[in-house]
Write a protein that holds these residues in place. Structure first.
Motif, PDB file in Angstrom:
ATOM      1  N   TYR A 180       0.822  -1.211   0.000  1.00  8.16           N
ATOM      2  CA  TYR A 180       0.000   0.000   0.000  1.00  8.16           C
ATOM      3  C   TYR A 180       0.858   1.264   0.000  1.00  8.16           C
ATOM      4  O   TYR A 180       0.491   2.258  -0.636  1.00  8.16           O
ATOM      5  CB  TYR A 180      -0.971  -0.004   1.180  1.00  8.16           C
ATOM      6  CG  TYR A 180      -2.084  -1.012   1.021  1.00  8.16           C
ATOM      7  CD1 TYR A 180      -2.835  -1.078  -0.145  1.00  8.16           C
ATOM      8  CD2 TYR A 180      -2.389  -1.914   2.038  1.00  8.16           C
ATOM      9  CE1 TYR A 180      -3.849  -2.000  -0.312  1.00  8.16           C
ATOM     10  CE2 TYR A 180      -3.415  -2.841   1.898  1.00  8.16           C
ATOM     11  CZ  TYR A 180      -4.141  -2.875   0.719  1.00  8.16           C
ATOM     12  OH  TYR A 180      -5.159  -3.793   0.564  1.00  8.16           O
TER      13      TYR A 180
ATOM     14  N   GLN B 140       0.677   4.135  -2.774  1.00  6.19           N
ATOM     15  CA  GLN B 140       0.504   5.542  -2.415  1.00  6.19           C
ATOM     16  C   GLN B 140       1.477   6.408  -3.220  1.00  6.19           C
ATOM     17  O   GLN B 140       1.089   7.440  -3.767  1.00  6.19           O
ATOM     18  CB  GLN B 140       0.743   5.734  -0.909  1.00  6.19           C
ATOM     19  CG  GLN B 140       0.597   7.160  -0.453  1.00  6.19           C
ATOM     20  CD  GLN B 140       0.983   7.343   1.006  1.00  6.19           C
ATOM     21  OE1 GLN B 140       1.313   6.385   1.703  1.00  6.19           O
ATOM     22  NE2 GLN B 140       0.946   8.568   1.456  1.00  6.19           N
TER      23      GLN B 140
ATOM     24  N   PHE C 173      -4.697   4.779  -0.255  1.00  9.53           N
ATOM     25  CA  PHE C 173      -3.586   3.862  -0.027  1.00  9.53           C
ATOM     26  C   PHE C 173      -2.835   4.194   1.264  1.00  9.53           C
ATOM     27  O   PHE C 173      -2.311   3.294   1.931  1.00  9.53           O
ATOM     28  CB  PHE C 173      -2.663   3.814  -1.240  1.00  9.53           C
ATOM     29  CG  PHE C 173      -3.332   3.185  -2.439  1.00  9.53           C
ATOM     30  CD1 PHE C 173      -3.920   1.925  -2.336  1.00  9.53           C
ATOM     31  CD2 PHE C 173      -3.408   3.838  -3.647  1.00  9.53           C
ATOM     32  CE1 PHE C 173      -4.556   1.336  -3.423  1.00  9.53           C
ATOM     33  CE2 PHE C 173      -4.040   3.259  -4.739  1.00  9.53           C
ATOM     34  CZ  PHE C 173      -4.620   2.001  -4.618  1.00  9.53           C
TER      35      PHE C 173
ATOM     36  N   LEU D 246      -5.000   2.563   3.974  1.00 10.30           N
ATOM     37  CA  LEU D 246      -4.807   1.109   3.959  1.00 10.30           C
ATOM     38  C   LEU D 246      -3.442   0.737   4.530  1.00 10.30           C
ATOM     39  O   LEU D 246      -3.315  -0.246   5.270  1.00 10.30           O
ATOM     40  CB  LEU D 246      -4.991   0.560   2.545  1.00 10.30           C
ATOM     41  CG  LEU D 246      -6.432   0.609   2.023  1.00 10.30           C
ATOM     42  CD1 LEU D 246      -6.478   0.288   0.534  1.00 10.30           C
ATOM     43  CD2 LEU D 246      -7.334  -0.325   2.818  1.00 10.30           C
ATOM     44  N   HIS D 247      -2.432   1.525   4.205  1.00 10.37           N
ATOM     45  CA  HIS D 247      -1.098   1.301   4.769  1.00 10.37           C
ATOM     46  C   HIS D 247      -1.141   1.423   6.297  1.00 10.37           C
ATOM     47  O   HIS D 247      -0.581   0.582   7.014  1.00 10.37           O
ATOM     48  CB  HIS D 247      -0.102   2.297   4.172  1.00 10.37           C
ATOM     49  CG  HIS D 247       1.216   2.329   4.874  1.00 10.37           C
ATOM     50  ND1 HIS D 247       2.142   1.318   4.766  1.00 10.37           N
ATOM     51  CD2 HIS D 247       1.745   3.238   5.720  1.00 10.37           C
ATOM     52  CE1 HIS D 247       3.194   1.613   5.509  1.00 10.37           C
ATOM     53  NE2 HIS D 247       2.969   2.766   6.093  1.00 10.37           N
TER      54      HIS D 247
ATOM     55  N   GLU E   2      -2.787  -1.562   7.943  1.00  9.31           N
ATOM     56  CA  GLU E   2      -1.884  -2.716   8.031  1.00  9.31           C
ATOM     57  C   GLU E   2      -0.851  -2.511   9.129  1.00  9.31           C
ATOM     58  O   GLU E   2      -0.478  -3.461   9.824  1.00  9.31           O
ATOM     59  CB  GLU E   2      -1.216  -2.990   6.680  1.00  9.31           C
ATOM     60  CG  GLU E   2      -2.160  -3.386   5.572  1.00  9.31           C
ATOM     61  CD  GLU E   2      -3.076  -4.558   5.898  1.00  9.31           C
ATOM     62  OE1 GLU E   2      -2.688  -5.444   6.681  1.00  9.31           O
ATOM     63  OE2 GLU E   2      -4.195  -4.590   5.358  1.00  9.31           O
TER      64      GLU E   2
ATOM     65  N   CYS F  62      -7.328  -5.062  -4.631  1.00 10.16           N
ATOM     66  CA  CYS F  62      -7.125  -4.592  -3.247  1.00 10.16           C
ATOM     67  C   CYS F  62      -8.339  -4.943  -2.394  1.00 10.16           C
ATOM     68  O   CYS F  62      -8.196  -5.372  -1.237  1.00 10.16           O
ATOM     69  CB  CYS F  62      -6.871  -3.090  -3.218  1.00 10.16           C
ATOM     70  SG  CYS F  62      -5.257  -2.609  -3.872  1.00 10.16           S
TER      71      CYS F  62
ATOM     72  N   GLU G 139      -8.554  -7.100   1.093  1.00 13.41           N
ATOM     73  CA  GLU G 139      -9.129  -6.538   2.316  1.00 13.41           C
ATOM     74  C   GLU G 139     -10.373  -7.288   2.789  1.00 13.41           C
ATOM     75  O   GLU G 139     -10.699  -7.270   3.971  1.00 13.41           O
ATOM     76  CB  GLU G 139      -9.437  -5.051   2.130  1.00 13.41           C
ATOM     77  CG  GLU G 139      -8.194  -4.196   2.028  1.00 13.41           C
ATOM     78  CD  GLU G 139      -7.299  -4.306   3.252  1.00 13.41           C
ATOM     79  OE1 GLU G 139      -7.801  -4.201   4.381  1.00 13.41           O
ATOM     80  OE2 GLU G 139      -6.088  -4.516   3.065  1.00 13.41           O
TER      81      GLU G 139
END
Length: 130
Positions: free
Chosen positions: A21, A25, A38, A41-42, A45, A101, A105
């Motif tokens: 991610y 980005q 992104f 999402l990063h 994680e 993605c 997820e």
């Protein structure tokens, strides 16, 4: 597999997803919506990495309280394949990239972080339900 080894695998998987991610980005810098997506999402994680590390500390504190856990290696391999596939996709295929993605997820693999401890340690079960 013992709980600690399972959590190490889970941690490595979410580190890899976070890295993916972060790369996405950068790939979509200049597009504020995608860059923001992104980034979020990063960060999600990274939260999973922190959770796995915390759970590893719990296991290390009293390993005799934890039994064997089952992990589906096929699911893990699928996640890692999708991450590599996504990073190889051209920037112009953003719709397909976003679908892939979403598949990551929405997969059950991300739920293993909680399930691994829940299955092996009854006291953690009630805590993890909160």
């Amino acid at each position: 597999m013992d709980a600690f080894k399972a959590l190490e695998m889970i941690e490595q998987m979410v580190v890899n997803l976070g890295d993916m991610y972060a790369k996405l980005q950068v790939m979509f810098s200049g597009n504020k919506e995608l860059e923001g997506l992104f980034y979020q999402l990063h960060m999600e994680e990274q939260t999973h990495v922190n959770l796995a590390q915390m759970q590893k500390r719990i296991v290390l504190a009293k390993p005799s309280d934890f039994g064997e856990v089952y992990l589906n290696f096929t699911d893990f391999n699928k996640e890692m394949y999708l991450a590599k596939f996504i990073l190889g996709m051209p920037r112009e295929k953003i719709n397909e990239l976003l679908v892939q993605c979403y598949l990551i997820e929405s997969s059950l693999v991300e739920q293993y972080v909680v399930a691994a401890l829940k299955d092996s340690h009854k006291e953690s079960d009630s805590c993890l339900r909160c």
